[in-house]
Enzyme design. Structure first.
Site, PDB file in Angstrom:
ATOM      1  N   GLU A 251      15.590  57.688   8.405  1.00 63.47           N
ATOM      2  CA  GLU A 251      16.808  57.305   8.765  1.00 63.47           C
ATOM      3  C   GLU A 251      17.917  57.598   7.538  1.00 63.47           C
ATOM      4  O   GLU A 251      17.693  57.297   6.610  1.00 63.47           O
ATOM      5  CB  GLU A 251      16.988  55.824   9.056  1.00 63.47           C
TER       6      GLU A 251
ATOM      7  N   ASP B  18      25.975  46.011   6.159  1.00 60.16           N
ATOM      8  CA  ASP B  18      25.294  46.669   5.158  1.00 60.16           C
ATOM      9  C   ASP B  18      25.508  45.538   3.766  1.00 60.16           C
ATOM     10  O   ASP B  18      26.820  45.090   3.533  1.00 60.16           O
ATOM     11  CB  ASP B  18      25.870  48.124   4.807  1.00 60.16           C
TER      12      ASP B  18
END
Length: 267
Positions: free
Chosen positions: A49, A60
């Site tokens: 990824e 995040d």
């Protein structure tokens, strides 16, 4: 059948689980991104990824946010990122998917983005800010191209909404282990296994668990419940050390770390 589908089909035939490592494109350099992908593929990653840096990332944590900021400060663009990915995908033994904001896809145009991504050998995308209620058109485009659209289910996603998400997802389902942001954690919630067991009853797609996983002990705890684990912050943190340590050493350390996770996953 997409390359992601084939990867999981192969794992199932071998009775193995998937390690899905995450790297931030361009942190600390695109050269190191390419080297990391190559090393992780060699070590046995099932899918790699690649995070496309974005100024307003969704969910995040501080490690990945900081990596995005560093990459953006270097003016790294999508075109250069895809060129870098395209330089390694022909010899990579596993598919690559991008973690990308739909704002970037929309800016380029969905069809153009898919053209660019597929030309670089990218096999799918995780789009965390694409609402399931607005995903039908992009999901259809992806399905027409055998390009996996991997969507997220979180602990706070209602069961009704989770059912809609799995209906428009392809490749695998990204199950978020915790309510909150990415990042390394000492402990994971105890209800993950039950939540994933219910989700498995709703779909034939593989389910990979991400957020907070950073130790072989975490992997060992989760492996019976899922089809794979996604590990990001712990890898990104190691890669950023290439600013002060020899690149070869850092890549070796990342590879050795991946080995320890794979041993816990399939040993």
């Amino acid at each position: 059948m997409s390359a992601v589908d084939r990867a999981f089909e192969t794992l199932r035939s071998q009775n193995k689980k998937a390690l899905v490592p995450f790297v931030t494109a361009g942190d600390p350099s695109l050269e190191i991104t390419a080297a990391a992908l190559t090393e992780l593929g060699k070590r046995g990653a099932a899918v790699c990824e690649v995070g496309i840096p974005y100024s307003d990332p969704i969910a995040d944590g501080p490690v990945i946010q900081a990596s995005y900021t560093r990459a953006l400060d270097k003016k790294i663009k999508l075109k250069s990122i895809l060129e870098t990915i395209g330089s390694v995908t022909p010899n990579l033994p596993c598919p690559v998917v991008t973690m990308i904001s739909y704002a970037i896809i929309h800016r380029h145009g969905p069809e153009k983005y898919l053209d660019m991504a597929q030309a670089a050998g990218v096999s799918g995308a995780i789009v965390p800010d694409l609402l399931v209620e607005e995903s039908d058109a992009f999901a259809k485009l992806c399905q027409e191209r055998d390009f996996s659209l991997i969507q997220l289910v979180t602990p706070t996603t209602s069961k009704e909404r989770a059912k809609k998400i799995v209906e428009t997802s392809t490749g695998f389902i990204y199950y978020v282990s915790v309510a909150g942001i990415t990042g390394e954690r000492t402990e994971l919630p105890t209800n993950i296994v039950d939540n994933v067991k219910w989700l498995k009853s709703q779909t034939d797609l593989p389910i990979c668990i991400g957020f907070g996983i950073n130790k072989p002990e975490h992997v060992h705890m989760l492996k019976e419940a899922c089809d794979g684990v996604i590990v990001g912050s712990a890898i990104v943190r190691r890669l950023c050390e290439a600013e002060t340590k020899p690149q070869e050493q850092v890549i070796q350390e990342v590879g050795d770390y991946a080995d320890s996770l794979l041993e816990a996953l399939n040993g």
